[in-house]
Design a protein around this motif. Structure first.
Motif, PDB file in Angstrom:
ATOM      1  N   THR A 258     -30.599  36.839  -6.170  1.00 54.49           N
ATOM      2  CA  THR A 258     -28.842  36.440  -5.808  1.00 54.49           C
ATOM      3  C   THR A 258     -29.173  36.237  -4.307  1.00 54.49           C
ATOM      4  N   THR A 259     -30.114  36.665  -3.763  1.00 56.16           N
ATOM      5  CA  THR A 259     -30.040  36.504  -2.357  1.00 56.16           C
ATOM      6  C   THR A 259     -29.633  34.805  -1.727  1.00 56.16           C
ATOM      7  N   THR A 260     -28.581  34.114  -0.400  1.00 56.14           N
ATOM      8  CA  THR A 260     -28.027  33.581  -0.105  1.00 56.14           C
ATOM      9  C   THR A 260     -28.206  33.246   1.094  1.00 56.14           C
ATOM     10  N   GLY A 261     -28.462  34.570   1.581  1.00 55.58           N
ATOM     11  CA  GLY A 261     -28.138  34.788   2.594  1.00 55.58           C
ATOM     12  C   GLY A 261     -29.608  36.089   3.685  1.00 55.58           C
ATOM     13  N   VAL A 262     -28.639  36.364   5.104  1.00 51.19           N
ATOM     14  CA  VAL A 262     -29.658  37.320   6.015  1.00 51.19           C
ATOM     15  C   VAL A 262     -28.506  37.285   7.376  1.00 51.19           C
ATOM     16  N   VAL A 263     -28.306  38.940   7.126  1.00 55.01           N
ATOM     17  CA  VAL A 263     -27.509  39.105   8.055  1.00 55.01           C
ATOM     18  C   VAL A 263     -28.424  40.399   8.912  1.00 55.01           C
TER      19      VAL A 263
END
Length: 439
Positions: A258-263
């Protein structure tokens, strides 16, 4: 490739009638320069299984932003829309809906250089064999680091299809950079946080590793890399150390589908003051079903953008001959429903004709309004009311929602109306037509 976030155009007509004479005011809708749609030569490489040579064609695209006047340190959301791709379906095989995932880059120039990684949802209309790929949009963000004019140009993009086989059609700008489509003008401020990250890839399979490169972190600081699913941090994390210049390069294994981005952030928990991102990232789940099992898949179908209104006639209050003044009333409530999904917001505008009556005319510029907009609880977007002021024949914005990573919802729009009737307007009934347009 993603289904274009289409903006369907809706128009409705509302008749505004005043007995004797009706009242108005003045609405101003500041208009900024519209993003420019640009064409640029593109070199696309079809999948090897297609058995056809590279395609050299023309891509038509545009770049939009959610804030064209940011301050240094602000995060700007960028939407890269490919209106017409240089490539088309290279095979005779028709492609079904919702099997395309687009990714790409936006090139920054001027006061700030670099690139922005953008990605689109896995959503598209069916594509016939040898048919043209539909338009699609991709979004990403960047942090403003320098004051001045920052230009944005469309860059390379890739069309990934997940149907029978996992295939890619990468398209590169033949003579980079492509023409400038949008410009943001950043103003100087005391930067609170100049930390920034970029990803080595905008998508990957479950369990793939993505390279994360950071800058402007505290020298020597321990930095946590983490996946994000919407606004929630996933369990995928890694730790790196910033060098003496505050930069780092590390890898994050992304398992959460479900990953939508990385921080990336300093400290034990996420903080916008000491972090950067999210940088857009999409997990392409092509995991086969285990033996003696069945893989269950469902589809969330995109809907439409529509509006309805509670009636098509408004009776404004009467005014006295010889006195004139404000003839007041209220716009019939307009309900906007946005079930498209994707990154595009909407805009509801209106314009009005002159008010005509017995041998006289009241100019359209005499009608003003005070807009109001309410967002239904749970809607991803937040409705913004337009400015109070003149409506006029040229029109003004009644309400809108911004572009974003995910948009949609239900909204109710109202407005107080006032027609400024000249003092000695001849007695009688005057009427004009207010036309609403949703895009």
């Amino acid at each position: 490739m993603a289904l274009p976030t289409r903006r369907r155009r809706w128009a409705s007509v509302l008749t505004v009638t005043a007995l004797a004479v009706v009242g108005g005011g003045a609405l101003a809708c500041p208009a900024g320069a519209a993003p420019q749609q640009v064409d640029f030569p593109t070199h696309c490489i079809p999948p090897a299984v297609a058995g056809i040579p590279p395609i050299d064609g023309t891509t038509t695209a545009k770049i939009t932003v959610d804030n064209a006047s940011p301050k240094v340190g602000d995060t700007v959301t960028v939407t890269y829309t490919v209106v017409k791709a240089a490539a088309s379906n290279p095979t005779d095989l028709a492609l079904p809906a919702d099997i395309m995932t687009p990714t790409g880059k936006v090139t920054l120039g001027g006061a700030q250089t670099g690139s922005v990684t953008v990605t689109g949802p896995k959503k598209n209309d069916p594509v016939p064999g040898k048919g043209a790929f539909p338009s699609f949009s991709m979004t990403g963000t960047f942090t403003v680091t320098s004051p001045g004019a920052v230009t944005l140009s469309p860059g390379d993009y890739n069309i990934h299809t997940s149907y029978i086989l996992e295939l890619d059609t990468p398209c590169t700008v033949t003579n980079p950079p492509a023409p400038v489509s949008e410009t943001v003008t950043a103003t100087d401020s005391t930067p609170v946080n100049n930390r920034a990250i970029t990803l080595g890839s905008a998508s990957g399979k479950p369990g793939d590793s993505v390279t994360v490169t950071g800058s402007n972190f505290t020298p020597g600081a321990s930095v946590t890399l983490a996946g994000r699913s919407g606004a929630t941090q996933s369990a995928d994390t890694a730790t790196v150390t910033a060098n003496a210049q505050g930069a780092f390069s590390g890898s994050l294994v992304v398992r959460d589908r479900t990953t939508t981005g990385v921080v990336a952030y300093e400290g034990t928990t996420w903080s916008a003051d000491k972090g950067a991102g999210p940088a857009a990232y999409t997990v392409v789940d092509d995991t086969p079903a285990p033996a003696n099992s069945q893989k269950l898949t469902t589809t969330v179908k995109a809907g439409t953008l529509s509006m309805s209104q509670a009636g098509d006639a408004v009776q404004l209050s009467a005014v006295d001959f010889g006195k004139g003044g404000a003839s007041a009333g209220a716009l019939r409530t307009v309900t906007v429903k946005d079930y498209r999904g994707g990154p595009a917001g909407w805009s509801l505008t209106a314009k009005v004709t002159d008010f005509t009556g017995p041998g006289a005319r009241i100019d359209a510029g005499k009608l003003s309004w005070t807009p109001a907009c309410t967002t239904k609880a749970g809607s991803p977007s937040t409705c913004r009311a337009g400015s109070s002021g003149t409506v006029g024949a040229s029109g003004a914005t009644l309400a809108s929602t911004p572009d974003g990573t995910l948009t949609g919802g239900e909204f109710t729009v109202d407005a107080g109306l006032s027609l400024d009737v000249p003092t000695f307007t001849p007695p009688g009934s005057y009427s004009g037509v207010l036309t609403l347009t949703l895009t």
